[in-house]
Design an enzyme around this catalytic site. Structure first.
Site, PDB file in Angstrom:
ATOM      1  N   CYS A 127       0.813  -1.229   0.000  1.00  0.00           N
ATOM      2  CA  CYS A 127       0.000   0.000   0.000  1.00  0.00           C
ATOM      3  C   CYS A 127       0.849   1.283   0.000  1.00  0.00           C
ATOM      4  CB  CYS A 127      -0.956  -0.014   1.193  1.00  0.00           C
ATOM      5  SG  CYS A 127      -0.195  -0.543   2.723  1.00  0.00           S
ATOM      6  N   HIS A 240      -2.781   6.463   4.493  1.00  0.00           N
ATOM      7  CA  HIS A 240      -1.348   6.610   4.792  1.00  0.00           C
ATOM      8  C   HIS A 240      -0.854   7.959   4.245  1.00  0.00           C
ATOM      9  CE1 HIS A 240      -1.415   2.551   6.044  1.00  0.00           C
ATOM     10  NE2 HIS A 240      -0.680   1.968   5.126  1.00  0.00           N
TER      11      HIS A 240
HETATM   12  N1  LIG Z   1      -5.299  -3.311   5.329  1.00  0.00           N
HETATM   13  C1  LIG Z   1      -4.609  -2.719   4.389  1.00  0.00           C
HETATM   14  O1  LIG Z   1      -4.535  -1.487   4.327  1.00  0.00           O
HETATM   15  C2  LIG Z   1      -3.891  -3.516   3.341  1.00  0.00           C
HETATM   16  C3  LIG Z   1      -3.305  -2.831   2.273  1.00  0.00           C
HETATM   17  C4  LIG Z   1      -2.630  -3.546   1.294  1.00  0.00           C
HETATM   18  C5  LIG Z   1      -2.557  -4.920   1.367  1.00  0.00           C
HETATM   19  N2  LIG Z   1      -3.134  -5.552   2.436  1.00  0.00           N
HETATM   20  C6  LIG Z   1      -3.057  -7.024   2.441  1.00  0.00           C
HETATM   21  O2  LIG Z   1      -4.353  -7.541   2.221  1.00  0.00           O
HETATM   22  C7  LIG Z   1      -4.525  -8.758   2.925  1.00  0.00           C
HETATM   23  C8  LIG Z   1      -5.740  -8.650   3.838  1.00  0.00           C
HETATM   24  O3  LIG Z   1      -5.508  -7.640   4.774  1.00  0.00           O
HETATM   25  P1  LIG Z   1      -6.660  -7.019   5.681  1.00  0.00           P
HETATM   26  O4  LIG Z   1      -6.105  -5.757   6.185  1.00  0.00           O
HETATM   27  O5  LIG Z   1      -7.959  -6.990   4.944  1.00  0.00           O
HETATM   28  O6  LIG Z   1      -6.718  -8.074   6.882  1.00  0.00           O
HETATM   29  P2  LIG Z   1      -7.906  -8.368   7.918  1.00  0.00           P
HETATM   30  O7  LIG Z   1      -8.790  -7.197   8.089  1.00  0.00           O
HETATM   31  O8  LIG Z   1      -7.246  -8.928   9.107  1.00  0.00           O
HETATM   32  O9  LIG Z   1      -8.749  -9.526   7.185  1.00  0.00           O
HETATM   33  C9  LIG Z   1      -8.217 -10.820   6.979  1.00  0.00           C
HETATM   34  C10 LIG Z   1      -9.209 -11.630   6.186  1.00  0.00           C
HETATM   35  O10 LIG Z   1      -8.647 -12.926   5.933  1.00  0.00           O
HETATM   36  C11 LIG Z   1      -9.599 -13.925   6.327  1.00  0.00           C
HETATM   37  N3  LIG Z   1      -8.958 -15.166   6.715  1.00  0.00           N
HETATM   38  C12 LIG Z   1      -8.076 -15.385   7.709  1.00  0.00           C
HETATM   39  N4  LIG Z   1      -7.734 -16.693   7.756  1.00  0.00           N
HETATM   40  C13 LIG Z   1      -8.419 -17.303   6.766  1.00  0.00           C
HETATM   41  C14 LIG Z   1      -8.501 -18.645   6.305  1.00  0.00           C
HETATM   42  N5  LIG Z   1      -7.811 -19.629   6.871  1.00  0.00           N
HETATM   43  N6  LIG Z   1      -9.330 -18.911   5.261  1.00  0.00           N
HETATM   44  C15 LIG Z   1     -10.038 -17.918   4.654  1.00  0.00           C
HETATM   45  N7  LIG Z   1     -10.000 -16.633   5.051  1.00  0.00           N
HETATM   46  C16 LIG Z   1      -9.190 -16.331   6.091  1.00  0.00           C
HETATM   47  C17 LIG Z   1     -10.328 -13.281   7.504  1.00  0.00           C
HETATM   48  O11 LIG Z   1     -11.540 -13.953   7.746  1.00  0.00           O
HETATM   49  P3  LIG Z   1     -12.221 -13.905   9.238  1.00  0.00           P
HETATM   50  O12 LIG Z   1     -12.902 -12.574   9.333  1.00  0.00           O
HETATM   51  O13 LIG Z   1     -13.164 -15.042   9.204  1.00  0.00           O
HETATM   52  O14 LIG Z   1     -11.109 -14.074  10.233  1.00  0.00           O
HETATM   53  C18 LIG Z   1     -10.532 -11.866   6.933  1.00  0.00           C
HETATM   54  O15 LIG Z   1     -11.582 -11.871   6.000  1.00  0.00           O
HETATM   55  C19 LIG Z   1      -3.195  -9.018   3.655  1.00  0.00           C
HETATM   56  O16 LIG Z   1      -2.387  -9.829   2.844  1.00  0.00           O
HETATM   57  C20 LIG Z   1      -2.595  -7.620   3.761  1.00  0.00           C
HETATM   58  O17 LIG Z   1      -1.194  -7.640   3.850  1.00  0.00           O
HETATM   59  C21 LIG Z   1      -3.802  -4.890   3.410  1.00  0.00           C
END
Ligand SMILES: NC(=O)c1ccc[n+]([C@@H]2O[C@H](COP(=O)([O-])OP(=O)(O)OC[C@H]3O[C@@H](n4cnc5c(N)ncnc54)[C@H](OP(=O)(O)O)[C@@H]3O)[C@@H](O)[C@H]2O)c1
Length: 331
Positions: A127, A240
């Site tokens: 990001c 950010h």
């Molecule tokens: N947040 C940001 O600003 C951002 C920016 C760029 C990239 N990213 C990347 O995007 C990805 C997601 O980030 P996020 O911020 O959205 O994280 P998050 O809010 O913690 O969400 C994680 C997601 O993954 C799911 N999950 C976890 N374990 C799983 C499994 N075994 N099977 C299927 N689904 C599973 C969770 O489901 P449950 O709700 O059921 O636990 C939830 O839907 C990461 O790789 C992160 O590095 C994030």
């Protein structure tokens, strides 16, 4: 298109759903995935209720595009399975970003790289990298950059739903040291800043800092540019900010730089010191465009400028960029 979203209950997954709807992405079928924790929950999309599925090879069959937004462990296992099943994968994790044969795409910058690969996995950049490059690319178009010194101010939602929860919880209980949580962040994030994102590496930089250097060089297809970063977590909910000091090969004209930024899609300028205009993270929250300001000649160094850029990292830093990639695949 038959669409899958892995991590549909997460910060990025939920935003992908919103953006697919906003941009009227053509969807004939939608399959949503989450962890066991979310089984039984329903998600509403365009007035229809969708159940959440557990991820498995069987459940991933018959999809055209699968967005992965559930961390790199899951991507590493299941993205190659999707590819073998014939679907495109757009991966938000860092799992494949530096693989030579996998394109790392910011559509405004290097959409052409998609056509050069036979792979069906496409990586969405980090990001902070995306937001920084939305300002750096037009500046580089106007005058070749050799080095960037970047300091980021990264919001808690960059660590997902649990990062948001930790800031809210610690702010509510800030007077009660026993209740302060340090689960997502190493130190208390409320009324504090934490100059460490990702693990420390042997060279003293963090993983997040090296992503800016390595990913930017790949996206810009330029090994002569370097990025020296300090990435900092701040108690901001969303969006950010990055302070940039940019050094050019040759002398520059600041008006030419601003004109080049004005021509570039996906970025706005808010920069008028006489009118006290400059952008803050709140200004870019829930917005597609990044915003740049404080563009000024660096009086301490020949051929250098400083600038400040903000962008919604869940939107342009992740979900929007991913959906834009999907649009490139569909067109
Ligand atoms: N947040 C940001 O600003 C951002 C920016 C760029 C990239 N990213 C990347 O995007 C990805 C997601 O980030 P996020 O911020 O959205 O994280 P998050 O809010 O913690 O969400 C994680 C997601 O993954 C799911 N999950 C976890 N374990 C799983 C499994 N075994 N099977 C299927 N689904 C599973 C969770 O489901 P449950 O709700 O059921 O636990 C939830 O839907 C990461 O790789 C992160 O590095 C994030």
């Amino acid at each position: 298109m038959r669409i899958g979203i892995v991590g549909a209950t997460g910060a990025v997954g939920k935003e992908i759903l919103k953006i697919l709807d906003n941009r009227k992405f053509p969807i004939s079928e939608l399959k949503l995935f989450a962890s066991k924790k979310s089984l039984g929950k329903r998600i509403t999309f365009k007035k229809n209720r969708y159940k959440l599925n557990l991820i498995s090879k069987k459940n991933l069959e018959n999809l055209d595009i699968v967005f992965f937004a559930a961390g790199s462990k899951l991507s590493k296992i299941y993205a190659p399975i999707c590819e073998k099943l014939g679907s495109y994968v757009i991966d938000n994790s860092s799992a494949f970003r530096l693989n030579k044969d996998i394109p790392l795409i910011v559509p405004e910058i290097n959409s052409g790289a998609i056509k050069k690969t036979k792979r069906k996995i496409i990586a969405n950049p980090n990001c902070t990298t995306i937001i920084s490059l939305m300002g750096i690319k037009p500046i580089d178009n106007s005058n070749k950059i050799v080095r960037v010194v970047a300091t980021s101010f990264q919001s808690v939602s960059g660590a997902g739903n649990s990062g948001i929860d930790e800031l809210i919880h610690n702010t509510r209980f800030y007077k009660n040291e026993d209740k302060i949580r340090k689960n997502v962040f190493d130190k208390n994030i409320t009324f504090n800043v934490i100059p460490k994102i990702g693990n420390f590496l042997d060279n003293g930089f963090t993983e997040e800092e090296m992503k800016l250097h390595n990913e930017s060089r790949k996206i810009l297809d330029n090994k002569d540019i370097s990025f020296s970063a300090t990435t900092v977590r701040v108690p901001v909910m969303r969006s950010h900010s990055i302070s940039l000091n940019i050094e050019f090969k040759k002398s520059f004209n600041i008006n030419k730089i601003k004109n080049e930024i004005k021509k570039f899609p996906g970025i706005d300028i808010s920069d008028n010191i006489k009118k006290n205009q400059y952008p803050t993270p709140l200004d870019s929250t829930n917005k597609d465009n990044c915003i740049i300001g404080r563009i000024r000649k660096d009086f301490t160094k020949k051929n250098a400028i400083s600038a400040w850029i903000v962008g919604d990292q869940i939107r342009k830093g992740a979900a929007l960029n991913a959906v834009q990639i999907a649009e490139l695949l569909v067109m």
